[in-house]
Design a protein around this motif. Sequence first.
Motif, PDB file in Angstrom:
ATOM      1  N   ASP A 234       0.721  -0.952  -0.172  1.00 26.85           N
ATOM      2  CA  ASP A 234      -0.148  -0.059  -0.447  1.00 26.85           C
ATOM      3  C   ASP A 234       1.122   1.270  -0.071  1.00 26.85           C
ATOM      4  O   ASP A 234       1.657   1.598   0.246  1.00 26.85           O
ATOM      5  N   ALA A 235       1.011   2.266  -0.790  1.00 25.42           N
ATOM      6  CA  ALA A 235       1.459   3.346  -0.895  1.00 25.42           C
ATOM      7  C   ALA A 235       1.266   4.027   0.207  1.00 25.42           C
ATOM      8  O   ALA A 235       2.400   5.172   0.299  1.00 25.42           O
ATOM      9  N   ALA A 236       0.147   3.901   0.753  1.00 22.76           N
ATOM     10  CA  ALA A 236      -0.324   4.565   2.381  1.00 22.76           C
ATOM     11  C   ALA A 236       1.109   4.144   3.250  1.00 22.76           C
ATOM     12  O   ALA A 236       1.220   4.844   4.056  1.00 22.76           O
ATOM     13  N   ILE A 237       1.109   3.260   3.501  1.00 24.11           N
ATOM     14  CA  ILE A 237       2.267   2.915   4.196  1.00 24.11           C
ATOM     15  C   ILE A 237       3.935   2.226   3.988  1.00 24.11           C
ATOM     16  O   ILE A 237       4.411   1.978   4.444  1.00 24.11           O
ATOM     17  N   GLY A 238       3.650   3.032   2.436  1.00 20.58           N
ATOM     18  CA  GLY A 238       5.102   2.759   1.608  1.00 20.58           C
ATOM     19  C   GLY A 238       5.593   2.348   2.048  1.00 20.58           C
ATOM     20  O   GLY A 238       6.665   2.490   3.343  1.00 20.58           O
ATOM     21  N   PRO A 239       6.997   1.050   2.505  1.00 18.03           N
ATOM     22  CA  PRO A 239       8.169   0.885   3.158  1.00 18.03           C
ATOM     23  C   PRO A 239       9.423   1.797   2.741  1.00 18.03           C
ATOM     24  O   PRO A 239       9.546   2.138   2.052  1.00 18.03           O
ATOM     25  N   SER A 240      10.355   1.117   4.315  1.00 22.04           N
ATOM     26  CA  SER A 240      10.787   2.670   4.296  1.00 22.04           C
ATOM     27  C   SER A 240      12.466   1.788   3.815  1.00 22.04           C
ATOM     28  O   SER A 240      11.583   1.225   3.129  1.00 22.04           O
ATOM     29  N   LEU A 241      12.915   2.384   3.989  1.00 21.41           N
ATOM     30  CA  LEU A 241      14.630   2.519   3.357  1.00 21.41           C
ATOM     31  C   LEU A 241      14.884   0.777   3.368  1.00 21.41           C
ATOM     32  O   LEU A 241      15.093   0.074   2.351  1.00 21.41           O
ATOM     33  N   GLU A 242      14.786   0.430   4.580  1.00 21.59           N
ATOM     34  CA  GLU A 242      15.491  -0.794   4.877  1.00 21.59           C
ATOM     35  C   GLU A 242      14.793  -1.139   4.841  1.00 21.59           C
ATOM     36  O   GLU A 242      15.373  -2.829   3.720  1.00 21.59           O
ATOM     37  N   ALA A 243      13.411  -1.451   4.451  1.00 23.44           N
ATOM     38  CA  ALA A 243      11.626  -2.864   3.844  1.00 23.44           C
ATOM     39  C   ALA A 243      12.735  -2.819   2.507  1.00 23.44           C
ATOM     40  O   ALA A 243      12.492  -3.913   1.375  1.00 23.44           O
ATOM     41  N   SER A 244      12.512  -1.149   2.098  1.00 24.27           N
ATOM     42  CA  SER A 244      12.973  -1.900   0.244  1.00 24.27           C
ATOM     43  C   SER A 244      14.081  -2.455  -0.268  1.00 24.27           C
ATOM     44  O   SER A 244      14.511  -3.052  -0.927  1.00 24.27           O
TER      45      SER A 244
END
Length: 994
Positions: A733-743
């Motif tokens: 979901d873009a509203a919760i889009g992942p952080s740099l670490e998650a990406s």
Amino acid sequence: MVTEVCLKINQFEHIIVLQADEARNKTIRDVENATSMLHPLNSSALNLATVLSAKLNGTALTFPIIQANIAPSLFQALTTIPRVTEVEFMGLDSWEFSYYRNDEQTFAFFSNSSAPSTSYTQPVNRDTGKLFGEAVESNYTIAFNSTRFVEGPRGILPYPSLETGKNQDLLFKSNVPMVGMGLISIGFPADEVKNQFSHLDFHGSHLHLASNDGQVLFEKELADTQIFVYNGTYSLKLKKQNGAYEDVVSNVSCKLEDDADLEHLDVKINEKKHKFYCSTVDVAGIDSVYVLAFPEDGNEAAAHKSSMLAIMLLVLTLVGSVVSLCLFFFLILKAARREIVLCDALIKQKESTQQAERKSMSKTNAFATYSHDLRASLTAITCLIQLCREDVVPNSQLAANLSQLDTYVHDLLGLLNTVLDKSKTEAGKTELVEEEFNLEQVLEDVVDMYYPVGVKKGIDVIFDQCDFSIIKFRHVRGDRRRLKEILENLLSNAIKFTTEGHVVVRCIARKTIHENPNCMEFVFEVDDTGCGIPKERRKSVFENYVQITVAAAGQQGWGLGLGIVQSLVRLMGGEIRIVDKENGEKGTCFRFSVFLTVCNPVSTVMDEDGNHMQNGVSSSDLLHYFDLHVRSPNTRLEGSHVVLLLASKERRKISKRAIENIGIKVTVAETDKDLRRILYKIKEKMDHFQLNLHEKSESSPPDCLSASSNSNSGLNEGHSGATVQNFILIVIDAAIGPSLEASAALSSFKKETRNLQCKVVYWDNPIIPRRNSRDVKEQRPLIPCDYILKKPLHGSGLYGVLRLLPVFHGAFPPESSIVKAEALQKGKISTDEKQELQEIVIHDPAADQSSPNPLKGKSVLVVDDLEVLRRVASTRISKLGARVEVCENGKEAFDKVYKVLNDEKEINQETLPYDFIIMDCEMPVMDGYEATRLIRKEEKIHGIHIPIFALTAHAMPEERRKIVDAGMDFHLCKPFDADKLMDAIRDIERKFKH
């Protein structure tokens, strides 16, 4: 008058004396009749004796024989013969067995020859007659008398007796000797005599009834008097002052000769004269005597007392008659006066009602006229705004002002239509227009329409298919526009009064008992997490012009929306109410139901493939409906795994349930940490699986290595193992889009699991507020996504994403348009990923590739009484390439068509004078309906048909009927819309082509 009154009194006293004699005679008759009704039970006893004689037939008596052959008949007689309380058998050799009742309990009494002086009692089951409990020795002494067994001169003859029974009550008995065996006796209580006489009216007299041996059967005591009966005579004793009794009369015979009258004996008791009458009677076969004592002075005193009472009643009657007559005249006058007042008030009320009806009719007519003019003016303003917006500089202040002005005009037009709808509903003029439509698609369209509105407020608007019954029964017939209006009203209100959380629209279909077997009840819910409605205000929420104002929300309105909703729901056969939510839950849940006709026959056939059913909808139904066709019948859906990272908790729950109902495994991640943890677990399982494969390959012969290799390739092809999923679909979901670490973790996961197919879908929407402040263009390249979805993730949007799974051919449906992603255009991804990255926009049709002048060479006639609308329509149609002519009213239009048709020599369907006519319906001089009728009559002469489009400010059912009756082909609503005109032209062309 006084003489007449005295005469009446004397007559009344004479009548009283006669009535006293008549009462005395009636009392005597009642006593004799009552005694005659107490018949002995001779016939019942005789029948019982006959039955027992036949059963025994000379058999020697023993106690078991008595229990087996005699006891059942005795118990049957006890339970079937009315009034009987004791049935007895007494044998010649001292055997005795009897049943008797005592306080609703039945007992057995018996003795035997071995101990003739000993007898026993034992309880009996009153339903079966069986003995139970313990036998108790009885203190009742058997009066054995051999004379009772003597037969009569003509054989067995019953004879009565009056004895004390086993329960110590006096009984009337009927005895029947049995030849050589013993005696049968049936008895009923002497209290039956008391019951027989207790309801008699003795008219002040006293009764003494006794048998010839002096046994008193019934007595209504006379004070200070004793009566003794013996052998057909009676004696009378009176109490003296010293308390002793003195004989007054002795041995007065009560036996009368045939047809002789009763003689009386006068006795003075306590200074009152009494008349004594006596006679012999037969009571249940027992010779008895009754004695009646009538107080004579009481009759005279009663007559005197009655005389005084009669005088008083007569006087009161005269006074009452006079008063009643005066009161009657008073009430008559009052009623007449009241009737006059009521008639006057009724006349005034009738005049007021007629005046109110005239005012209402005038108001209705005026409102119809004003509403049409007002809508026409608002439509003209809207058209002028559109013309102005075409000439202004985009993004200028003037363009913004025009846009805001256009919004206010649309709000005013919507309010006017709402008031008009409510007025028509209250007047009973609203009618349902039935048509076939896809109910599931209508619901999804309404939710998708309000989804952007909710997102701007930070609210998630979700479509929940619940038990998926709406999918099975989606093709229905009913009023689509009214149903959509109900849903839009409720959804708009829910979003208006909700500041955080979600709004969910649900629907289920359920079969009800109805005359039409295909008629089903559809139950809808609009559930929000807003401020809610207090329980004390819920009753008034559906009233007109009542607005439930909530200070926290700060929302105001006219209070017509829910009133219209309730009227429309009831018009469609349903009801609407507010559902109580669970404790702690916020918001309001509106639930309403409507009845619609299902186009496909309603059946309860189970799934042929044996798949799991969800309230009549199987997983195969869902797959078929959403075109999720598997590659082969042997493909297992368990081989796919979907990971959801969604911001909304409610959407996570609904999406998870929807995917699992198809048979696909779902894992939900609420945060970035959850996503990283899930990816780590999947990678760990993958490594463990690869390690097992490697160990097996080393210990296997070469052929097995080949098989192992094939199995590993099979993992990539879509066949799953026991512990590892063969395809991972991750939705972010873009509203919760992942952080740099998650990406970074996601990128690493895709690179390190080359043998595992994995696709990432980025659910993007430009209006969704991002968690980070970065621009979308800067944030999107951080996510290694394969697809970008711009459509709410529910319904067809959700199942469109699932089509990416290889088991469903891994492609979106044909109606979805696929264009290059923005990140790909800017070159912010690697060359290897360019071929995979695509952006998916569902229901975003490609731009019209047709000619910029689609009406080039066409001739159009525009008929409208407003110059502004004519100018707007002419401008819009001219830009489409058509040649336009205008008219101000229907007469001018008809004259022009008539002239052209009659001037041309050759007219056919290919050479029409006008390709289309756009006709306003309400105009001065001649309206559009009449003009169309005249044109159609003229066309019949020439054998042609010119398409005519009706143009109205507001489409109501009655207007549609008038449009069809007039012969118009299509209907367009103001303000004029060129796109809708082109759609109508295409429909007309297809119609004439077929």
